[in-house]
Design a protein around this motif. Structure first.
Motif, PDB file in Angstrom:
ATOM      1  N   LEU A 291      48.665  47.262  34.412  1.00  0.00           N
ATOM      2  CA  LEU A 291      48.954  48.627  33.978  1.00  0.00           C
ATOM      3  C   LEU A 291      50.386  49.045  34.293  1.00  0.00           C
ATOM      4  CD1 LEU A 291      45.693  50.415  35.204  1.00  0.00           C
ATOM      5  CD2 LEU A 291      46.393  50.159  32.821  1.00  0.00           C
ATOM      6  N   LEU A 292      51.058  48.291  35.137  1.00  0.00           N
ATOM      7  CA  LEU A 292      52.367  48.712  35.622  1.00  0.00           C
ATOM      8  C   LEU A 292      53.413  48.879  34.520  1.00  0.00           C
ATOM      9  CD1 LEU A 292      53.731  49.583  38.194  1.00  0.00           C
ATOM     10  CD2 LEU A 292      54.330  47.204  38.647  1.00  0.00           C
ATOM     11  N   PRO A 293      53.554  47.922  33.567  1.00  0.00           N
ATOM     12  CA  PRO A 293      54.545  48.139  32.509  1.00  0.00           C
ATOM     13  C   PRO A 293      54.252  49.374  31.659  1.00  0.00           C
ATOM     14  CG  PRO A 293      53.902  45.838  32.591  1.00  0.00           C
ATOM     15  CD  PRO A 293      52.948  46.584  33.475  1.00  0.00           C
ATOM     16  N   SER A 294      52.977  49.621  31.367  1.00  0.00           N
ATOM     17  CA  SER A 294      52.641  50.788  30.556  1.00  0.00           C
ATOM     18  C   SER A 294      52.877  52.078  31.331  1.00  0.00           C
ATOM     19  CB  SER A 294      51.186  50.707  30.063  1.00  0.00           C
ATOM     20  OG  SER A 294      50.272  50.855  31.126  1.00  0.00           O
TER      21      SER A 294
ATOM     22  N   VAL B 211      59.541  43.991  29.930  1.00  0.00           N
ATOM     23  CA  VAL B 211      58.332  44.424  29.204  1.00  0.00           C
ATOM     24  C   VAL B 211      58.288  45.948  29.106  1.00  0.00           C
ATOM     25  CG1 VAL B 211      55.813  44.457  29.211  1.00  0.00           C
ATOM     26  CG2 VAL B 211      57.026  42.369  29.852  1.00  0.00           C
ATOM     27  N   SER B 212      58.599  46.631  30.202  1.00  0.00           N
ATOM     28  CA  SER B 212      58.584  48.097  30.192  1.00  0.00           C
ATOM     29  C   SER B 212      59.600  48.652  29.199  1.00  0.00           C
ATOM     30  CB  SER B 212      58.884  48.635  31.598  1.00  0.00           C
ATOM     31  OG  SER B 212      57.956  48.139  32.537  1.00  0.00           O
ATOM     32  N   THR B 213      60.779  48.036  29.161  1.00  0.00           N
ATOM     33  CA  THR B 213      61.810  48.469  28.217  1.00  0.00           C
ATOM     34  C   THR B 213      61.375  48.229  26.777  1.00  0.00           C
ATOM     35  OG1 THR B 213      63.552  47.992  29.830  1.00  0.00           O
ATOM     36  CG2 THR B 213      64.223  48.163  27.521  1.00  0.00           C
TER      37      THR B 213
ATOM     38  N   VAL C  56      50.235  51.341  21.500  1.00  0.00           N
ATOM     39  CA  VAL C  56      51.385  50.531  21.935  1.00  0.00           C
ATOM     40  C   VAL C  56      51.260  50.224  23.422  1.00  0.00           C
ATOM     41  CG1 VAL C  56      53.879  50.555  22.331  1.00  0.00           C
ATOM     42  CG2 VAL C  56      52.965  51.327  20.135  1.00  0.00           C
ATOM     43  N   LEU C  57      50.927  51.230  24.210  1.00  0.00           N
ATOM     44  CA  LEU C  57      50.780  51.041  25.650  1.00  0.00           C
ATOM     45  C   LEU C  57      49.579  50.154  25.968  1.00  0.00           C
ATOM     46  CD1 LEU C  57      51.571  54.703  26.765  1.00  0.00           C
ATOM     47  CD2 LEU C  57      53.074  52.713  26.957  1.00  0.00           C
ATOM     48  N   ALA C  58      48.490  50.324  25.218  1.00  0.00           N
ATOM     49  CA  ALA C  58      47.312  49.481  25.428  1.00  0.00           C
ATOM     50  C   ALA C  58      47.630  48.022  25.098  1.00  0.00           C
ATOM     51  CB  ALA C  58      46.154  49.974  24.559  1.00  0.00           C
ATOM     52  N   ALA C  59      48.445  47.803  24.077  1.00  0.00           N
ATOM     53  CA  ALA C  59      48.854  46.430  23.737  1.00  0.00           C
ATOM     54  C   ALA C  59      49.636  45.816  24.885  1.00  0.00           C
ATOM     55  CB  ALA C  59      49.698  46.438  22.461  1.00  0.00           C
TER      56      ALA C  59
ATOM     57  N   LEU D 155      55.276  52.546  33.619  1.00  0.00           N
ATOM     58  CA  LEU D 155      56.729  52.762  33.588  1.00  0.00           C
ATOM     59  C   LEU D 155      57.193  53.215  32.211  1.00  0.00           C
ATOM     60  CD1 LEU D 155      57.898  49.665  35.681  1.00  0.00           C
ATOM     61  CD2 LEU D 155      57.699  52.042  36.437  1.00  0.00           C
ATOM     62  N   ALA D 156      56.646  52.598  31.162  1.00  0.00           N
ATOM     63  CA  ALA D 156      57.030  52.980  29.804  1.00  0.00           C
ATOM     64  C   ALA D 156      56.565  54.392  29.473  1.00  0.00           C
ATOM     65  CB  ALA D 156      56.452  51.981  28.806  1.00  0.00           C
ATOM     66  N   HIS D 157      55.354  54.731  29.882  1.00  0.00           N
ATOM     67  CA  HIS D 157      54.809  56.069  29.614  1.00  0.00           C
ATOM     68  C   HIS D 157      55.663  57.138  30.280  1.00  0.00           C
ATOM     69  CE1 HIS D 157      50.845  58.547  29.187  1.00  0.00           C
ATOM     70  NE2 HIS D 157      51.911  59.333  29.069  1.00  0.00           N
ATOM     71  N   ALA D 158      55.994  56.931  31.546  1.00  0.00           N
ATOM     72  CA  ALA D 158      56.837  57.892  32.251  1.00  0.00           C
ATOM     73  C   ALA D 158      58.215  57.989  31.602  1.00  0.00           C
ATOM     74  CB  ALA D 158      56.964  57.495  33.720  1.00  0.00           C
ATOM     75  N   ALA D 159      58.779  56.848  31.225  1.00  0.00           N
ATOM     76  CA  ALA D 159      60.094  56.840  30.581  1.00  0.00           C
ATOM     77  C   ALA D 159      60.055  57.579  29.249  1.00  0.00           C
ATOM     78  CB  ALA D 159      60.568  55.402  30.375  1.00  0.00           C
ATOM     79  N   LEU D 160      59.004  57.369  28.472  1.00  0.00           N
ATOM     80  CA  LEU D 160      58.874  58.056  27.189  1.00  0.00           C
ATOM     81  C   LEU D 160      58.784  59.571  27.386  1.00  0.00           C
ATOM     82  CD1 LEU D 160      56.405  55.638  25.381  1.00  0.00           C
ATOM     83  CD2 LEU D 160      58.711  56.220  24.609  1.00  0.00           C
TER      84      LEU D 160
END
Length: 249
Positions: free
Chosen positions: A220-223, A102-104, A209-212, A225-230
């Motif tokens: 909140l965990l996938p968002s 999901v994070s990816t 996108v993150l809110a979705a 990880l994704a936010h930090a990665a972005l």
């Protein structure tokens, strides 16, 4: 709008929140500060010169990280009692592989969105602001501090803008998380006013996108990880590709 106008609007918003039962006086005030006062500060800071930011980049990274931590701790303390606690929102009930997947997916969607805006900017003649270029790290020390800031922002901004604020506003939107996330995402975009008009829209779109992802998974965990990665990918790997030559002397 002058500073006192923002102050009056902020107090009026806090009173409205409290009188309509969204929260107590402290949580209503913090929500109003985040939704009204903070965007006002962000808009005012557009006048900061890129050369000044470039000269104090490391200090900006450190002070920004500290401010984000304070902001997240305040919202953690004032988390709406009507919903699951912060720890539950930060938990993940599925497998580790599912979390990575999901994070990816969220990260890939965010990168695709950025390149979509890049293509649109080329067609429309939109230019990135000098502030955007000035904030990209240039030295190894700056890159280390930027990494810390990126991870800190990934955690704290998700707690505040995909956690506290939408959950605080949800009663006004019939308990619908994504609807409540719309105004908070707009504010999230305004907080990036230094990126210019199209940069604010781009950031708001990334926020949705993150809110979705939060609405989809209930975490909140996938968002995070994704936010930090972005942040890390855009600032350290893809900056030249997305913004053009960003190397600083």
């Amino acid at each position: 709008m002058r500073w006192w106008g923002w102050a009056v609007l902020c107090v009026g918003t806090a009173v409205t929140f409290a009188l309509t039962g969204l929260g107590g006086p402290f949580s209503s005030l913090v929500a109003a500060l985040l939704l009204v006062a903070l965007p006002g500060v962000a808009l005012a800071q557009r006048s900061v010169q890129a050369e000044e930011l470039q000269a104090h980049r490391s200090g900006t990274y450190a002070s920004s990280a500290a401010g984000l931590v304070v902001m997240a701790l305040c919202t953690w303390w004032l988390w709406p009692a009507e919903v699951r606690g912060v720890a539950e929102w930060l938990a993940w009930q599925g497998s580790a592989l599912g979390l990575v997947g999901v994070s990816t997916l969220l990260t890939t969607a965010g990168i695709a969105l950025c390149y979509g805006f890049r293509a649109l900017a080329k067609r429309r003649g939109w230019e990135e602001t000098e502030m955007v270029r000035a904030i990209i790290p240039a030295t190894s020390g700056e890159r280390n501090l930027f990494t810390i800031l990126s991870i800190t922002a990934g955690i704290t901004e998700e707690i505040v803008f995909r956690g506290f604020l939408p959950l605080f506003l949800m009663p006004w939107f019939g308990g619908r998380y994504l609807l409540a996330a719309l105004p908070t995402t707009a504010v999230f975009g305004i907080l990036h006013a230094y990126q210019g008009a199209h940069g604010m829209v781009r950031t708001a779109a990334l926020g949705m996108v993150l809110a979705a992802g939060v609405a989809w998974t209930g975490s909140l965990l996938p968002s995070i990880l994704a936010h930090a990665a972005l942040n890390l990918l855009i600032g350290l790997v893809l900056a030249d590709s997305l913004l053009g030559n960003t190397k600083q002397n």
